[in-house]
Design a protein around this motif. Structure first.
Motif, PDB file in Angstrom:
ATOM      1  N   GLY A 107       3.172  -1.043 -10.500  1.00 31.17           N
ATOM      2  CA  GLY A 107       2.257  -0.072  -9.903  1.00 31.17           C
ATOM      3  C   GLY A 107       1.891   1.015 -10.881  1.00 31.17           C
ATOM      4  N   GLY A 108       0.898   1.778 -10.486  1.00 34.21           N
ATOM      5  CA  GLY A 108       0.449   2.912 -11.288  1.00 34.21           C
ATOM      6  C   GLY A 108      -0.830   2.606 -12.033  1.00 34.21           C
ATOM      7  N   GLY A 109      -1.914   3.276 -11.649  1.00 34.07           N
ATOM      8  CA  GLY A 109      -3.176   3.168 -12.397  1.00 34.07           C
ATOM      9  C   GLY A 109      -3.945   1.882 -12.174  1.00 34.07           C
TER      10      GLY A 109
ATOM     11  N   GLY B  10      -2.055   2.876  -4.663  1.00 37.26           N
ATOM     12  CA  GLY B  10      -2.032   4.080  -3.838  1.00 37.26           C
ATOM     13  C   GLY B  10      -3.344   4.820  -3.926  1.00 37.26           C
ATOM     14  N   ASN B  11      -3.497   5.510  -5.049  1.00 37.10           N
ATOM     15  CA  ASN B  11      -4.653   6.387  -5.284  1.00 37.10           C
ATOM     16  C   ASN B  11      -6.018   5.787  -5.021  1.00 37.10           C
ATOM     17  OD1 ASN B  11      -3.833   8.891  -5.968  1.00 37.10           O
ATOM     18  ND2 ASN B  11      -3.806   8.557  -8.173  1.00 37.10           N
ATOM     19  N   VAL B  12      -6.187   4.514  -5.356  1.00 37.79           N
ATOM     20  CA  VAL B  12      -7.522   3.915  -5.332  1.00 37.79           C
ATOM     21  C   VAL B  12      -8.202   4.100  -3.970  1.00 37.79           C
ATOM     22  CG1 VAL B  12      -6.736   1.566  -4.766  1.00 37.79           C
ATOM     23  CG2 VAL B  12      -8.877   1.881  -5.972  1.00 37.79           C
TER      24      VAL B  12
ATOM     25  N   ALA C 193       3.760   2.770 -14.100  1.00 33.81           N
ATOM     26  CA  ALA C 193       2.993   3.524 -15.109  1.00 33.81           C
ATOM     27  C   ALA C 193       2.716   4.943 -14.633  1.00 33.81           C
ATOM     28  CB  ALA C 193       1.675   2.809 -15.389  1.00 33.81           C
ATOM     29  N   GLY C 194       3.015   5.222 -13.372  1.00 38.10           N
ATOM     30  CA  GLY C 194       2.748   6.546 -12.798  1.00 38.10           C
ATOM     31  C   GLY C 194       1.470   6.526 -11.991  1.00 38.10           C
ATOM     32  N   SER C 195       1.517   7.197 -10.852  1.00 38.15           N
ATOM     33  CA  SER C 195       0.345   7.213  -9.991  1.00 38.15           C
ATOM     34  C   SER C 195      -0.825   7.866 -10.726  1.00 38.15           C
ATOM     35  CB  SER C 195       0.677   7.989  -8.714  1.00 38.15           C
ATOM     36  OG  SER C 195      -0.391   7.873  -7.818  1.00 38.15           O
ATOM     37  N   GLY C 196      -1.954   7.190 -10.715  1.00 39.05           N
ATOM     38  CA  GLY C 196      -3.153   7.718 -11.365  1.00 39.05           C
ATOM     39  C   GLY C 196      -3.137   7.588 -12.887  1.00 39.05           C
ATOM     40  N   ALA C 197      -2.207   6.824 -13.423  1.00 44.70           N
ATOM     41  CA  ALA C 197      -2.115   6.677 -14.886  1.00 44.70           C
ATOM     42  C   ALA C 197      -3.426   6.119 -15.445  1.00 44.70           C
ATOM     43  CB  ALA C 197      -0.964   5.738 -15.241  1.00 44.70           C
TER      44      ALA C 197
ATOM     45  N   THR D  86       0.855  -1.186   0.000  1.00 44.05           N
ATOM     46  CA  THR D  86       0.000   0.000   0.000  1.00 44.05           C
ATOM     47  C   THR D  86       0.890   1.234   0.000  1.00 44.05           C
ATOM     48  OG1 THR D  86      -1.740  -1.122   1.243  1.00 44.05           O
ATOM     49  CG2 THR D  86      -1.692   1.287   1.370  1.00 44.05           C
ATOM     50  N   LEU D  87       0.696   2.075  -1.009  1.00 41.31           N
ATOM     51  CA  LEU D  87       1.466   3.321  -1.065  1.00 41.31           C
ATOM     52  C   LEU D  87       0.672   4.444  -0.419  1.00 41.31           C
ATOM     53  CD1 LEU D  87       3.757   5.186  -2.050  1.00 41.31           C
ATOM     54  CD2 LEU D  87       2.481   5.447  -4.187  1.00 41.31           C
ATOM     55  N   ILE D  88       1.301   5.080   0.551  1.00 39.33           N
ATOM     56  CA  ILE D  88       0.692   6.263   1.161  1.00 39.33           C
ATOM     57  C   ILE D  88       1.555   7.460   0.773  1.00 39.33           C
ATOM     58  CG2 ILE D  88      -0.066   7.355   3.323  1.00 39.33           C
ATOM     59  CD1 ILE D  88      -1.269   4.729   3.732  1.00 39.33           C
TER      60      ILE D  88
HETATM   61  C1  1GP Z   1       2.711   5.089  -7.920  1.00 36.54           C
HETATM   62  O1  1GP Z   1       2.832   2.805  -8.424  1.00 36.54           O
HETATM   63  C2  1GP Z   1       2.317   3.715  -7.518  1.00 36.54           C
HETATM   64  O2  1GP Z   1       4.023   5.309  -7.773  1.00 36.54           O
HETATM   65  C3  1GP Z   1       0.844   3.606  -7.263  1.00 36.54           C
HETATM   66  O3  1GP Z   1       0.055   4.200  -8.260  1.00 36.54           O
HETATM   67  O4  1GP Z   1      -1.530   5.686  -7.055  1.00 36.54           O
HETATM   68  O5  1GP Z   1      -2.068   4.859  -9.365  1.00 36.54           O
HETATM   69  O6  1GP Z   1      -2.134   3.317  -7.407  1.00 36.54           O
HETATM   70  P1  1GP Z   1      -1.498   4.517  -7.998  1.00 36.54           P
END
Ligand code: 1GP
Length: 269
Positions: A212-214, A235-237, A184-188, A30-32
């Motif tokens: 991670g990312g999106g 993270g974002n979700v 892929a970048g956060s919120g991709a 879990t990314l915070i």
């Molecule tokens: C970003 O891989 C992480 O560095 C997590 O991405 O916030 O899109 O889940 P999300």
């Protein structure tokens, strides 16, 4: 140098990760991102739910607007869950003496040497001074790239060029980086394709492949886990829906793989 330095590379946290992978587990981190917390007081409640669902580690950090104090504060709040705390620094300001480990990353496809080796030179001394465990990580930005890609001046690997991502991963592993983070970048709008993940894991069975990312739903998370990801990061979700975040954790933890323990590093290209 007058301070006492202690270099720790791949110790306790690495063992924790590798033991689980060796047992056939897929891990969820879990990314915070302290800069994105709408309600810092809610972080413990949210983290508690995700810990109960089975998330394996907390990563703390982000690409923009994160100070060392921010990481300290979140780390102090998360300590009580007893899970490893891993700094995920976008810059040297993202380090903290209160974490257990750091993804010691080089953004390999950056066009700016600062993000490949400059920040690392400055950060290495701090990491050694704090005695934090370093997890040597290749950070490879794919597709959209998000804020990490923009700030890190990445030349992202196109979504359909799996073989380019693989070439980066092979080079990284040959240079001694045992952790490969496909980002892929956060919120991709689109996550890293499962094909890319599969190709990298197949060639580097003993590397820890992180993606991670999106990732916003359990179906996508499951697809990436089944493609070969050892670690799925979200993270974002959680900001959209805690329920969906919990669902993703459960889904990822349900993906079991049969594989030998990761011990003898080998490259099969
Ligand atoms: C970003 O891989 C992480 O560095 C997590 O991405 O916030 O899109 O889940 P999300």
């Amino acid at each position: 140098m007058s301070v006492s330095l202690r270099v720790r590379r791949e110790e306790r946290v690495s063992r924790y990760i590798r033991e689980r992978i060796g047992e056939g587990q897929t891990l969820h981190f879990t990314l915070i991102d302290p800069a994105k917390l709408r309600n810092p007081d809610a972080v413990e409640r949210v983290a508690g739910e995700l810990a109960a669902a089975g998330t394996d580690c907390f990563m703390i950090g982000g690409s923009l607007g994160v100070s060392e104090r921010d990481v300290d504060e979140v780390a102090m709040r998360l300590k009580r869950f007893g899970l490893p705390l891993i700094a995920f620094p976008g810059n040297i300001s993202g380090l903290s003496r209160h974490v257990d480990a750091v993804l010691f990353m080089s953004l390999l496809n950056s066009e700016d040497p600062y993000y490949i080796i400059g920040a690392q030179v400055a950060g290495a001394v701090v990491v050694a001074k704090y005695g934090i465990e370093a997890l040597p990580t290749a950070y490879i930005v794919v597709g959209h790239g998000g804020t990490a890609g923009y700030i890190g001046r990445a030349r992202p690997v196109p979504y359909d060029k799996h073989e380019i991502a693989l070439a980066y991963a092979l080079a990284a592993y040959m240079l001694g980086m045992n952790y490969i983070y496909l980002e892929a970048g956060s919120g991709a709008p689109r996550p890293v394709p499962p094909e890319t993940v599969g190709l990298v894991k197949e060639a580097l069975p003993d590397a820890v492949v992180i993606v991670g990312g999106g990732i916003r739903d359990s179906g996508t998370a499951s697809q990436l886990a089944r493609a070969g990801a050892d670690v799925v990061v979200t993270g974002n979700v959680v900001e959209d829906s805690l329920e969906r975040a919990v669902e993703i954790v459960r889904e990822v933890k349900g993906v079991r793989k049969s594989r030998p323990a990761l011990e003898e590093p080998r490259v099969v290209a």
